[in-house]
Design a protein around this motif. Structure first.
Motif, PDB file in Angstrom:
ATOM      1  N   LYS A 177      18.691  61.503 -68.697  1.00  0.00           N
ATOM      2  CA  LYS A 177      20.035  62.064 -68.817  1.00  0.00           C
ATOM      3  C   LYS A 177      20.102  63.548 -68.527  1.00  0.00           C
ATOM      4  O   LYS A 177      21.163  64.109 -68.354  1.00  0.00           O
ATOM      5  N   GLN A 178      18.942  64.197 -68.487  1.00  0.00           N
ATOM      6  CA  GLN A 178      18.963  65.657 -68.391  1.00  0.00           C
ATOM      7  C   GLN A 178      19.551  66.143 -67.075  1.00  0.00           C
ATOM      8  O   GLN A 178      19.331  65.547 -66.028  1.00  0.00           O
ATOM      9  N   ARG A 179      20.321  67.218 -67.157  1.00  0.00           N
ATOM     10  CA  ARG A 179      20.827  67.856 -65.959  1.00  0.00           C
ATOM     11  C   ARG A 179      19.952  69.055 -65.654  1.00  0.00           C
ATOM     12  O   ARG A 179      19.713  69.875 -66.518  1.00  0.00           O
ATOM     13  N   PHE A 180      19.522  69.119 -64.433  1.00  0.00           N
ATOM     14  CA  PHE A 180      18.612  70.202 -64.079  1.00  0.00           C
ATOM     15  C   PHE A 180      19.369  71.448 -63.675  1.00  0.00           C
ATOM     16  O   PHE A 180      20.411  71.384 -63.035  1.00  0.00           O
ATOM     17  N   ARG A 181      18.801  72.585 -64.077  1.00  0.00           N
ATOM     18  CA  ARG A 181      19.421  73.845 -63.702  1.00  0.00           C
ATOM     19  C   ARG A 181      19.122  74.118 -62.235  1.00  0.00           C
ATOM     20  O   ARG A 181      18.047  73.770 -61.737  1.00  0.00           O
ATOM     21  N   ILE A 182      20.070  74.814 -61.612  1.00  0.00           N
ATOM     22  CA  ILE A 182      19.871  75.114 -60.188  1.00  0.00           C
ATOM     23  C   ILE A 182      19.050  76.385 -60.088  1.00  0.00           C
ATOM     24  O   ILE A 182      19.587  77.478 -59.957  1.00  0.00           O
ATOM     25  N   GLU A 183      17.750  76.232 -60.185  1.00  0.00           N
ATOM     26  CA  GLU A 183      16.881  77.401 -60.061  1.00  0.00           C
ATOM     27  C   GLU A 183      15.567  76.967 -59.441  1.00  0.00           C
ATOM     28  O   GLU A 183      15.243  75.792 -59.384  1.00  0.00           O
ATOM     29  N   GLY A 184      14.839  77.964 -58.944  1.00  0.00           N
ATOM     30  CA  GLY A 184      13.533  77.676 -58.351  1.00  0.00           C
ATOM     31  C   GLY A 184      13.675  76.911 -57.057  1.00  0.00           C
ATOM     32  O   GLY A 184      14.532  77.218 -56.229  1.00  0.00           O
ATOM     33  N   SER A 185      12.845  75.870 -56.903  1.00  0.00           N
ATOM     34  CA  SER A 185      12.868  75.122 -55.641  1.00  0.00           C
ATOM     35  C   SER A 185      14.163  74.336 -55.483  1.00  0.00           C
ATOM     36  O   SER A 185      14.664  74.137 -54.373  1.00  0.00           O
ATOM     37  N   LEU A 186      14.790  73.922 -56.608  1.00  0.00           N
ATOM     38  CA  LEU A 186      16.066  73.212 -56.515  1.00  0.00           C
ATOM     39  C   LEU A 186      17.149  74.122 -55.945  1.00  0.00           C
ATOM     40  O   LEU A 186      18.021  73.675 -55.205  1.00  0.00           O
ATOM     41  N   TRP A 187      17.048  75.416 -56.258  1.00  0.00           N
ATOM     42  CA  TRP A 187      18.022  76.365 -55.717  1.00  0.00           C
ATOM     43  C   TRP A 187      17.954  76.367 -54.198  1.00  0.00           C
ATOM     44  O   TRP A 187      18.963  76.378 -53.504  1.00  0.00           O
ATOM     45  N   TRP A 188      16.704  76.358 -53.680  1.00  0.00           N
ATOM     46  CA  TRP A 188      16.531  76.359 -52.230  1.00  0.00           C
ATOM     47  C   TRP A 188      17.068  75.073 -51.607  1.00  0.00           C
ATOM     48  O   TRP A 188      17.723  75.106 -50.554  1.00  0.00           O
ATOM     49  N   THR A 189      16.786  73.944 -52.250  1.00  0.00           N
ATOM     50  CA  THR A 189      17.285  72.662 -51.723  1.00  0.00           C
ATOM     51  C   THR A 189      18.809  72.658 -51.719  1.00  0.00           C
ATOM     52  O   THR A 189      19.449  72.283 -50.725  1.00  0.00           O
ATOM     53  N   TYR A 190      19.392  73.092 -52.848  1.00  0.00           N
ATOM     54  CA  TYR A 190      20.851  73.090 -52.979  1.00  0.00           C
ATOM     55  C   TYR A 190      21.486  74.000 -51.938  1.00  0.00           C
ATOM     56  O   TYR A 190      22.461  73.633 -51.270  1.00  0.00           O
ATOM     57  N   THR A 191      20.901  75.209 -51.808  1.00  0.00           N
ATOM     58  CA  THR A 191      21.460  76.157 -50.842  1.00  0.00           C
ATOM     59  C   THR A 191      21.329  75.626 -49.422  1.00  0.00           C
ATOM     60  O   THR A 191      22.258  75.775 -48.612  1.00  0.00           O
ATOM     61  N   SER A 192      20.200  75.013 -49.076  1.00  0.00           N
ATOM     62  CA  SER A 192      20.052  74.415 -47.735  1.00  0.00           C
ATOM     63  C   SER A 192      21.081  73.327 -47.516  1.00  0.00           C
ATOM     64  O   SER A 192      21.620  73.208 -46.421  1.00  0.00           O
ATOM     65  N   SER A 193      21.348  72.530 -48.555  1.00  0.00           N
ATOM     66  CA  SER A 193      22.327  71.450 -48.369  1.00  0.00           C
ATOM     67  C   SER A 193      23.703  72.035 -48.069  1.00  0.00           C
ATOM     68  O   SER A 193      24.434  71.512 -47.211  1.00  0.00           O
ATOM     69  N   ILE A 194      24.063  73.121 -48.744  1.00  0.00           N
ATOM     70  CA  ILE A 194      25.360  73.748 -48.456  1.00  0.00           C
ATOM     71  C   ILE A 194      25.361  74.306 -47.038  1.00  0.00           C
ATOM     72  O   ILE A 194      26.350  74.184 -46.291  1.00  0.00           O
ATOM     73  N   PHE A 195      24.245  74.901 -46.650  1.00  0.00           N
ATOM     74  CA  PHE A 195      24.148  75.457 -45.290  1.00  0.00           C
ATOM     75  C   PHE A 195      24.341  74.356 -44.251  1.00  0.00           C
ATOM     76  O   PHE A 195      25.077  74.527 -43.278  1.00  0.00           O
ATOM     77  N   PHE A 196      23.673  73.213 -44.453  1.00  0.00           N
ATOM     78  CA  PHE A 196      23.813  72.110 -43.501  1.00  0.00           C
ATOM     79  C   PHE A 196      25.238  71.575 -43.460  1.00  0.00           C
ATOM     80  O   PHE A 196      25.763  71.230 -42.401  1.00  0.00           O
ATOM     81  N   ARG A 197      25.876  71.513 -44.632  1.00  0.00           N
ATOM     82  CA  ARG A 197      27.274  71.077 -44.658  1.00  0.00           C
ATOM     83  C   ARG A 197      28.123  71.968 -43.766  1.00  0.00           C
ATOM     84  O   ARG A 197      28.961  71.493 -42.997  1.00  0.00           O
ATOM     85  N   LEU A 198      27.914  73.288 -43.916  1.00  0.00           N
ATOM     86  CA  LEU A 198      28.681  74.250 -43.121  1.00  0.00           C
ATOM     87  C   LEU A 198      28.451  74.031 -41.635  1.00  0.00           C
ATOM     88  O   LEU A 198      29.375  74.025 -40.832  1.00  0.00           O
ATOM     89  N   VAL A 199      27.179  73.837 -41.297  1.00  0.00           N
ATOM     90  CA  VAL A 199      26.834  73.659 -39.884  1.00  0.00           C
ATOM     91  C   VAL A 199      27.510  72.404 -39.336  1.00  0.00           C
ATOM     92  O   VAL A 199      28.123  72.442 -38.262  1.00  0.00           O
ATOM     93  N   PHE A 200      27.423  71.306 -40.083  1.00  0.00           N
ATOM     94  CA  PHE A 200      28.020  70.052 -39.603  1.00  0.00           C
ATOM     95  C   PHE A 200      29.531  70.171 -39.461  1.00  0.00           C
ATOM     96  O   PHE A 200      30.107  69.703 -38.477  1.00  0.00           O
ATOM     97  N   GLU A 201      30.190  70.810 -40.438  1.00  0.00           N
ATOM     98  CA  GLU A 201      31.643  70.987 -40.347  1.00  0.00           C
ATOM     99  C   GLU A 201      31.996  71.754 -39.076  1.00  0.00           C
ATOM    100  O   GLU A 201      32.879  71.356 -38.317  1.00  0.00           O
ATOM    101  N   ALA A 202      31.294  72.872 -38.865  1.00  0.00           N
ATOM    102  CA  ALA A 202      31.595  73.722 -37.713  1.00  0.00           C
ATOM    103  C   ALA A 202      31.332  72.976 -36.407  1.00  0.00           C
ATOM    104  O   ALA A 202      32.148  73.042 -35.473  1.00  0.00           O
TER     105      ALA A 202
END
Lengths: 262, 222
Positions: free
Chosen positions: A123-148
């Protein structure tokens, strides 16, 4: 496997998103996918049947339709929505990997493991830090690229976002130049502009989320640099606050979205 | 992702609405969305197929149809319903934020039962009152805007039987006949009437909320 299934998959990712991420997801589902399904698909439904060319030459209509509409708007939007939604799965995979690691620690009987049971790990929710921060940020970057990329593909393929009423076609076997009339051009232009506008709003939300994550990251680093003896619980409280907010919003969302068929 | 999912999302907001808000939601789902899906969509289903023009000129029918029906009634209603429903999500977000604050106080050691917190009905006061009132205001604005757009686009609410079209490539003036005009007029007037009822419910809810706060203020001063 349809839009409902995509909704289920992304709903799970929702738990680990920031607040802006959750707003983005709501905008995606209500103003893009829902509009596509309940309205736009009907507008484009008769696009080939009611594409009429001023000729009796068999095959001319087919060839002209194919020439002017290599990929239908509806299909392009469907592809865009799928591509834009899937980077979130990277985050889901990373979270699953982290959970797996923690379960492994728990099973080994590691003293450092702070969980009482496996259910708590699930049930635990993970904080967005460390390597998860990088994964999350890359996913947002890819979203932007695909939209554009898709917005550009639309613009390039259809010479802008307006649907003309009349197209002049001279592809073989049409004799000389033939006038072909598009079905519902005004309605299609309205919906194209609407979808472009919402796409831009989504891009802005993604940019805002990216800035938020970067700001958070740099503030953290500057706090660490400025105060090496910081109290560890203070940071945890900030993260806990964000995640509790996420939890509450997702709780209320989960209470509302009970499930669906089709 | 369809009307059913929208209903699921809004059903959750229902818990935090006033009684008038719940009536509004019921009217929205039964008399607007359901009518749209089970009836209106069939009536408008053949709108272009059975739009017939008195000419053999290819393309004339397409162009005339596009000229007289820039956006179909059905799509306008679908957009209206989506826009009118979404301000309620503001309220859902605010309630979620309030719950978070209470959970934070609980974690800081105050004695609040967490289960009770999850099931608690949130009272509409303070900043939530402002959020709720703004959402009702936006609903009213969207309803009014769409009603006006309908009136402006279609020169009233009546569907004519015959439209005279002289857009190129139609030769001179061509008579075009609309499919099922009477049935469409009936449904347009019905949807307009229900839209009017929803607006009145929203106004009543707004008045109720404003009165509630004024009465509270006057109690505090006395």
């Amino acid at each position: 496997m349809d839009w409902g299934a995509l909704h289920t998959i992304l709903g799970g990712v929702n738990k680990h998103s920031t607040s802006i991420g959750k707003i983005w997801l709501t905008v995606l589902f209500i103003f893009r996918i829902m509009i596509l399904v309940v309205a736009a698909e009907r507008v484009w439904g008769d696009e080939q049947d009611d594409f009429i060319c001023n000729t009796l030459q068999p095959g001319c209509k087919n060839v002209c339709y194919d020439h002017f509409f290599p990929i239908s708007h509806i299909r392009l939007w469907a592809l865009q929505l799928i591509f834009v939604s899937t980077p979130a799965l990277l985050v889901a995979m990373h979270v699953a990997y982290r959970r797996h690691e923690k379960k492994r620690q728990f099973r080994k009987g590691d003293q450092k493991c702070e969980y009482k049971d496996i259910e708590e790990i699930r049930k635990q929710r993970f904080r967005i830090e460390g390597s998860l921060w990088w994964t999350y940020t890359s996913s947002i970057f890819f979203r932007l690229v695909f939209e554009a990329v898709f917005m550009y593909a639309f613009y390039f393929m259809y010479d802008g976002f307006r649907m003309p009423r009349l197209m002049k076609c001279n592809a073989w076997p049409c004799p000389n130049t033939v006038d072909c009339f598009v079905s519902r051009p005004t309605e299609k232009t309205v919906f194209t502009i609407f979808m472009i506008a919402v796409s831009s709003i989504c891009i802005l939300l993604n940019v805002a989320e990216l800035c938020y994550l970067l700001t958070k990251f740099f503030l953290k680093r500057s706090k660490k640099a400025g105060n090496p003896k910081h109290h560890p619980n203070h940071e945890n409280k900030e993260e806990t606050k964000q995640n509790e907010m996420n939890e509450l919003i997702s709780d209320s969302c989960q209470n509302t979205v009970t499930g669906f068929s089709n």
